[in-house]
Design a protein around this motif. Sequence first.
Motif, PDB file in Angstrom:
ATOM      1  N   GLY A 103       0.751  -1.193  -0.020  1.00  0.00           N
ATOM      2  CA  GLY A 103       0.341  -0.332  -0.270  1.00  0.00           C
ATOM      3  C   GLY A 103       0.428   1.592   0.186  1.00  0.00           C
ATOM      4  O   GLY A 103       0.546   2.398  -0.502  1.00  0.00           O
ATOM      5  N   VAL A 104       1.854   1.264   0.827  1.00  0.00           N
ATOM      6  CA  VAL A 104       2.893   2.300   0.653  1.00  0.00           C
ATOM      7  C   VAL A 104       3.150   3.013  -0.159  1.00  0.00           C
ATOM      8  O   VAL A 104       3.509   3.465  -1.010  1.00  0.00           O
ATOM      9  CB  VAL A 104       3.925   2.018   2.224  1.00  0.00           C
ATOM     10  CG1 VAL A 104       4.665   3.513   1.875  1.00  0.00           C
ATOM     11  CG2 VAL A 104       3.310   2.459   3.444  1.00  0.00           C
ATOM     12  N   VAL A 105       4.009   1.380  -0.819  1.00  0.00           N
ATOM     13  CA  VAL A 105       4.649   1.654  -2.156  1.00  0.00           C
ATOM     14  C   VAL A 105       3.918   1.922  -3.521  1.00  0.00           C
ATOM     15  O   VAL A 105       4.350   2.977  -4.367  1.00  0.00           O
ATOM     16  CB  VAL A 105       5.640   0.370  -2.234  1.00  0.00           C
ATOM     17  CG1 VAL A 105       6.149  -0.128  -4.146  1.00  0.00           C
ATOM     18  CG2 VAL A 105       6.547   0.202  -1.478  1.00  0.00           C
ATOM     19  N   TYR A 106       2.677   1.478  -3.978  1.00  0.00           N
ATOM     20  CA  TYR A 106       1.673   1.609  -4.647  1.00  0.00           C
ATOM     21  C   TYR A 106       1.446   3.176  -4.942  1.00  0.00           C
ATOM     22  O   TYR A 106       1.257   3.738  -5.765  1.00  0.00           O
ATOM     23  CB  TYR A 106       1.343  -0.032  -5.042  1.00  0.00           C
ATOM     24  CG  TYR A 106      -0.114   0.673  -4.959  1.00  0.00           C
ATOM     25  CD1 TYR A 106      -1.125   1.544  -5.290  1.00  0.00           C
ATOM     26  CD2 TYR A 106      -0.708   0.062  -3.572  1.00  0.00           C
ATOM     27  CE1 TYR A 106      -2.642   2.447  -5.039  1.00  0.00           C
ATOM     28  CE2 TYR A 106      -2.171  -0.025  -3.548  1.00  0.00           C
ATOM     29  CZ  TYR A 106      -2.805   1.618  -4.064  1.00  0.00           C
ATOM     30  OH  TYR A 106      -3.820   1.750  -3.417  1.00  0.00           O
ATOM     31  N   THR A 107       1.129   3.301  -3.300  1.00  0.00           N
ATOM     32  CA  THR A 107       0.338   5.092  -3.705  1.00  0.00           C
ATOM     33  C   THR A 107       1.120   5.804  -3.898  1.00  0.00           C
ATOM     34  O   THR A 107       1.177   7.258  -4.739  1.00  0.00           O
ATOM     35  CB  THR A 107      -0.095   4.822  -2.337  1.00  0.00           C
ATOM     36  OG1 THR A 107       0.988   4.768  -1.226  1.00  0.00           O
ATOM     37  CG2 THR A 107      -1.429   4.353  -2.063  1.00  0.00           C
ATOM     38  N   SER A 108       2.813   5.813  -3.232  1.00  0.00           N
ATOM     39  CA  SER A 108       4.059   6.326  -3.280  1.00  0.00           C
ATOM     40  C   SER A 108       4.697   6.652  -4.791  1.00  0.00           C
ATOM     41  O   SER A 108       4.106   8.571  -5.798  1.00  0.00           O
ATOM     42  CB  SER A 108       4.689   6.675  -2.385  1.00  0.00           C
ATOM     43  OG  SER A 108       4.738   6.732  -1.187  1.00  0.00           O
ATOM     44  N   LEU A 109       3.986   5.857  -5.150  1.00  0.00           N
ATOM     45  CA  LEU A 109       4.347   5.544  -6.971  1.00  0.00           C
ATOM     46  C   LEU A 109       3.658   5.949  -8.485  1.00  0.00           C
ATOM     47  O   LEU A 109       3.916   6.656  -9.037  1.00  0.00           O
ATOM     48  CB  LEU A 109       4.979   4.455  -7.552  1.00  0.00           C
ATOM     49  CG  LEU A 109       6.499   3.385  -6.149  1.00  0.00           C
ATOM     50  CD1 LEU A 109       6.549   2.284  -7.276  1.00  0.00           C
ATOM     51  CD2 LEU A 109       7.735   4.315  -7.317  1.00  0.00           C
ATOM     52  N   PHE A 110       2.582   6.122  -7.933  1.00  0.00           N
ATOM     53  CA  PHE A 110       1.239   6.002  -8.556  1.00  0.00           C
ATOM     54  C   PHE A 110       1.272   8.106  -8.148  1.00  0.00           C
ATOM     55  O   PHE A 110       0.797   9.072  -8.909  1.00  0.00           O
ATOM     56  CB  PHE A 110       0.650   6.124  -8.026  1.00  0.00           C
ATOM     57  CG  PHE A 110      -0.882   6.031  -8.580  1.00  0.00           C
ATOM     58  CD1 PHE A 110      -0.772   5.696 -10.160  1.00  0.00           C
ATOM     59  CD2 PHE A 110      -2.506   6.879  -8.063  1.00  0.00           C
ATOM     60  CE1 PHE A 110      -2.154   6.173 -11.187  1.00  0.00           C
ATOM     61  CE2 PHE A 110      -3.082   7.238  -9.473  1.00  0.00           C
ATOM     62  CZ  PHE A 110      -3.331   7.072 -10.204  1.00  0.00           C
ATOM     63  N   ALA A 111       1.182   8.612  -7.509  1.00  0.00           N
ATOM     64  CA  ALA A 111       1.190   9.966  -6.484  1.00  0.00           C
ATOM     65  C   ALA A 111       2.698  10.582  -7.509  1.00  0.00           C
ATOM     66  O   ALA A 111       2.425  11.644  -8.232  1.00  0.00           O
ATOM     67  CB  ALA A 111       1.414   9.805  -5.599  1.00  0.00           C
TER      68      ALA A 111
END
Length: 449
Positions: A103-111
């Motif tokens: 959750g942390v990784v994909y939301t950060s990269l998508f942002a």
Amino acid sequence: MELLSSLIADRNFQWAMTVIGIAAASNVACALVGSYLVLRRMSLLGDAIAHAVLPGIVLAYLFSGTLSLPALYTGAVLMGVFTAALAQIVHRIGGVSEDASMGVVYTSLFALGVVLIKFYAAYVDLDPDCVLSGLLELADDNVVVVAGVELPRALVTLVPVLVVNVGFVVIFWKELLVAAFDPAFATAAGFRAEILHYALMILVALTTVAAFEQVGSILVVAMLVAPAAAAHLLTPRLRTMILLGSFFGVVSAVGGFFLALWWDVNIAGAMTLVIGAIYCAAALFSPHHGIITRGMRLGTIRLRIAGEDILSTLFRHEETFGPQGMAWEEIKQRSGALWINRMALMWLQARGLVRWSGNNLILLPAGRGYARELIRAHRLWETYQVLELGRESARVHDSAERVEHFLAPALRKELESALGYVRSDPHGRHIPRAGEGTGQSTAKDPIEP
């Protein structure tokens, strides 16, 4: 033939078939790899890669200076593998749960991807709305020439990815099957489960970037999970699950297209809504896991148990007072004045097990035979607990009251044999023998679970 020819030549019909074909190709490609993500409980990782390829696409353009497909694929694949690896690193080193790390990784990269699009909006031909919801409505405007024939660019992009996904599943079917259910065993058996894992992640990234421009990330994320999850609720077999998931992808493409026309909304969003409705229907009505079917099954069991309790009460009353029947008020005092008992009474009457004689409810021959088997199961289990398990006779009734409804015929016979065909239970009550007093064969046991 003339009608068919005119229909095929119609511009609107061509546009509809193009849009549906692109969406179906994208949905099936996603469902193929998504089936393995669902089986391996990695659905969130699929979503993570689907979101994280966005910055990969932007960075690929910034480094290559071109929007050519090879460059975009390279950036997306590298970012997809990086996302999977980074999630594992955060999970292992950071000490957080696996789902939290993803959750942390994909939301950060998508942002990061959205920020890069906004920051380089003047140089990158990507739009945030396109990324989210796609441009299926304009699918036939973006064409390329292949062998002298104009074809939608999206089909030229998606069909090869679909073929690669199908080929990968067919060629590595055995390895993927073992790795999906037991990665540790796959490694022990000589299959490189880790290599298969990253190969699957690469396919997820390829599929995502191929579908990004036309169907958008919303539909990609939905199709990576929902078709396979719905199919998984309906079947335990992987082959059937993959076929069903692919079928659901096609159905959502067709149904979502017409729903979008009816409501005048975004086509990709309508398709996502359709696959969501399919999943909800599977969750409600799945034969084994459906909420409604499971409730109906439990309700049927509860109804049967209530009816059997009434039969047992009538049989015990007959043992003491003879077959003159028992007043309903007295039955309610023993069984409880619950609505389920009223329904159980109707069930018993419909099956010809009981009937009214004035104000009394009496057992019919079929009901007496049914009740005799219940009592036999009850008293055998009481006797077994006392003689074999060493329990006190005063403490065995409640458990026997529950077990009597589910003691299979074979087990009753086995208990009877193990107890030496004992004639009385620990309370001195007679234990009926199989078929005793019925004059009927017991080949079809009335209370077989």
